[in-house]
Enzyme design. Structure first.
Site, PDB file in Angstrom:
ATOM      1  N   GLU A 260      68.110  49.619  39.342  1.00 18.05           N
ATOM      2  CA  GLU A 260      69.014  49.720  38.124  1.00 18.05           C
ATOM      3  C   GLU A 260      68.450  49.034  37.071  1.00 18.05           C
ATOM      4  OE1 GLU A 260      72.895  50.101  40.424  1.00 18.05           O
ATOM      5  OE2 GLU A 260      72.697  48.088  39.125  1.00 18.05           O
TER       6      GLU A 260
ATOM      7  N   SER B 280      74.479  54.289  35.138  1.00 17.66           N
ATOM      8  CA  SER B 280      75.306  55.687  34.335  1.00 17.66           C
ATOM      9  C   SER B 280      75.103  56.858  35.649  1.00 17.66           C
ATOM     10  CB  SER B 280      75.083  55.843  33.203  1.00 17.66           C
ATOM     11  OG  SER B 280      75.535  54.204  32.524  1.00 17.66           O
TER      12      SER B 280
ATOM     13  N   ASN C 251      79.398  50.780  44.038  1.00 18.74           N
ATOM     14  CA  ASN C 251      79.964  49.051  43.892  1.00 18.74           C
ATOM     15  C   ASN C 251      81.247  49.336  43.073  1.00 18.74           C
ATOM     16  OD1 ASN C 251      79.588  46.346  43.061  1.00 18.74           O
ATOM     17  ND2 ASN C 251      77.092  46.816  41.422  1.00 18.74           N
ATOM     18  N   TRP C 252      81.947  48.204  43.856  1.00 20.33           N
ATOM     19  CA  TRP C 252      82.808  48.784  42.597  1.00 20.33           C
ATOM     20  C   TRP C 252      83.320  47.328  41.767  1.00 20.33           C
ATOM     21  CZ3 TRP C 252      87.903  49.363  47.036  1.00 20.33           C
ATOM     22  CH2 TRP C 252      87.350  50.699  47.707  1.00 20.33           C
ATOM     23  N   LYS C 253      82.215  46.817  41.882  1.00 21.27           N
ATOM     24  CA  LYS C 253      82.315  45.450  41.255  1.00 21.27           C
ATOM     25  C   LYS C 253      83.510  44.733  41.034  1.00 21.27           C
ATOM     26  CE  LYS C 253      78.904  47.865  38.625  1.00 21.27           C
ATOM     27  NZ  LYS C 253      78.518  47.651  37.312  1.00 21.27           N
TER      28      LYS C 253
ATOM     29  N   GLY D 271      76.735  50.953  32.876  1.00 24.49           N
ATOM     30  CA  GLY D 271      77.773  50.782  32.299  1.00 24.49           C
ATOM     31  C   GLY D 271      77.809  51.896  30.979  1.00 24.49           C
TER      32      GLY D 271
ATOM     33  N   GLU E  97      74.184  41.728  36.626  1.00 23.67           N
ATOM     34  CA  GLU E  97      75.673  41.600  35.970  1.00 23.67           C
ATOM     35  C   GLU E  97      75.641  39.780  36.575  1.00 23.67           C
ATOM     36  OE1 GLU E  97      78.187  44.229  37.181  1.00 23.67           O
ATOM     37  OE2 GLU E  97      77.079  45.888  35.514  1.00 23.67           O
TER      38      GLU E  97
ATOM     39  N   HIS F  66      72.390  41.364  41.602  1.00 24.92           N
ATOM     40  CA  HIS F  66      72.807  42.365  40.513  1.00 24.92           C
ATOM     41  C   HIS F  66      72.616  42.167  38.745  1.00 24.92           C
ATOM     42  CE1 HIS F  66      75.162  45.345  38.399  1.00 24.92           C
ATOM     43  NE2 HIS F  66      75.040  45.899  38.715  1.00 24.92           N
TER      44      HIS F  66
ATOM     45  N   GLY G 287      78.599  52.665  39.989  1.00 23.14           N
ATOM     46  CA  GLY G 287      79.117  51.683  39.048  1.00 23.14           C
ATOM     47  C   GLY G 287      80.925  52.534  39.327  1.00 23.14           C
ATOM     48  N   GLY G 288      80.866  52.730  37.742  1.00 21.10           N
ATOM     49  CA  GLY G 288      81.894  53.574  37.730  1.00 21.10           C
ATOM     50  C   GLY G 288      82.047  55.134  37.582  1.00 21.10           C
TER      51      GLY G 288
HETATM   52  P1  13P Z   1      77.145  52.342  36.300  1.00 30.42           P
HETATM   53  O1  13P Z   1      77.342  53.399  37.124  1.00 30.42           O
HETATM   54  O2  13P Z   1      78.968  51.880  36.008  1.00 30.42           O
HETATM   55  O3  13P Z   1      75.839  52.528  35.405  1.00 30.42           O
HETATM   56  O4  13P Z   1      76.767  50.924  37.455  1.00 30.42           O
HETATM   57  C1  13P Z   1      75.567  50.647  37.674  1.00 30.42           C
HETATM   58  C2  13P Z   1      76.160  49.526  38.907  1.00 30.42           C
HETATM   59  O5  13P Z   1      75.673  48.771  38.244  1.00 30.42           O
HETATM   60  C3  13P Z   1      76.430  49.357  40.274  1.00 30.42           C
HETATM   61  O6  13P Z   1      75.338  48.673  40.763  1.00 30.42           O
END
Ligand code: 13P
Length: 260
Positions: free
Chosen positions: A169, A215, A9-11, A175, A99, A97, A236-237
């Site tokens: 999640e 994470s 997930n590149w956000k 994050g 967010e 998600h 994510g990251g």
């Molecule tokens: P991180 O891997 O950066 O914690 O993000 C997880 C996430 O929200 C994937 O959708």
């Protein structure tokens, strides 16, 4: 047996041209992509077309989107519909998600309508659920997960739910560098599976992939996938760097194929 699914997930990261360069490099890193792991990247809407062009039709890397709107078309300024995503070659779409829930006010019924739109247009929804730190500390994790499943999924038939994926999640792990332990992830996944068995059917509960997200890194992916309750990861990251994402994919395939 559920095959592993690794989703990046590149956000809100990477322009269309950066995205094209990135997937080109990723494809070179994965010159022999693992057959035991299904791979998805979910770039921003603006990069879907450039990523699709670089990947071509034969790539083992599939395309996903990070959101959609439930209507098909019309006066909904700024929104993107399921048919639009389908037309760009998307197979998956991330829905609900945390967010989006926290920053954009997404709630149960809206999330349910988005899932319905995904199903109606042949996209595989990845429903994200998870508890906050306060909810975990109050001992209400199971209740929160159960409620999130009920409000988003209870109106669908078991047949419809066959193409659903769930991502657990925990909000406190996203994050933060503080991943859930394997034990915490497994316990949550077992709860989710038990709720699915009653909400949908025992067969759906058995078939549905449940990913862990929060994470995930090259350091913890093997431990997280050591349980057959964890069917992959939503990353994510760590998916924004080619070497780290490619390493996670390789570790995922090794872990599962040797049955650690
Ligand atoms: P991180 O891997 O950066 O914690 O993000 C997880 C996430 O929200 C994937 O959708």
């Amino acid at each position: 047996m559920r095959t592993l699914l690794i989703v990046g997930n590149w956000k809100m990261n990477k322009t269309a041209s950066e995205a094209a360069t990135f997937v080109g490099e990723l494809s070179r890193h994965l010159s022999k992509p693992p057959t035991s792991v299904e791979l998805v990247v979910a770039p921003p809407f603006t990069a879907l077309e450039s990523v699709r062009r670089v990947l071509g039709s034969e790539s083992p890397i599939q395309l996903g989107a990070q959101n959609l709107f439930w209507e098909t078309q019309g006066a909904y300024t700024g929104e993107i519909s399921a048919p639009m995503l389908k037309d760009l070659g998307c197979r998956y779409v991330i829905i609900g998600h945390s967010e989006r829930r926290t920053l954009f006010g997404e709630r149960g019924d809206g999330i349910r309508r988005k899932i319905q739109a995904a199903f109606a247009h042949g996209l595989h929804p990845i429903l994200c659920i998870g508890e906050s730190l306060a909810q975990r500390e109050a001992g209400s994790t199971n209740e929160v997960l159960s409620q999130q499943i009920h409000e988003s999924l209870s109106s669908f038939t078991a047949e419809t739910l066959a193409s659903l994926t769930i991502a657990y999640e925990p909000i406190w792990a996203i994050g933060t560098g503080r991943s859930a332990t394997t034990e915490q992830a497994v316990a949550a996944h077992q709860t989710i599976r038990a709720v699915l068995a009653t909400t949908a059917s025992p067969t759906i509960a058995e078939r549905t992939k449940i990913l862990y997200g929060g994470s995930v890194t090259t350091q913890n992916i093997a431990a997280l996938l050591s349980s057959d309750q964890v069917d992959g990861a939503l990353i994510g990251g760590a998916c924004l760097d080619v070497t780290s994402f490619a390493t996670i994919i390789q570790l995922a395939s090794t872990t599962r194929s040797i049955g650690v």
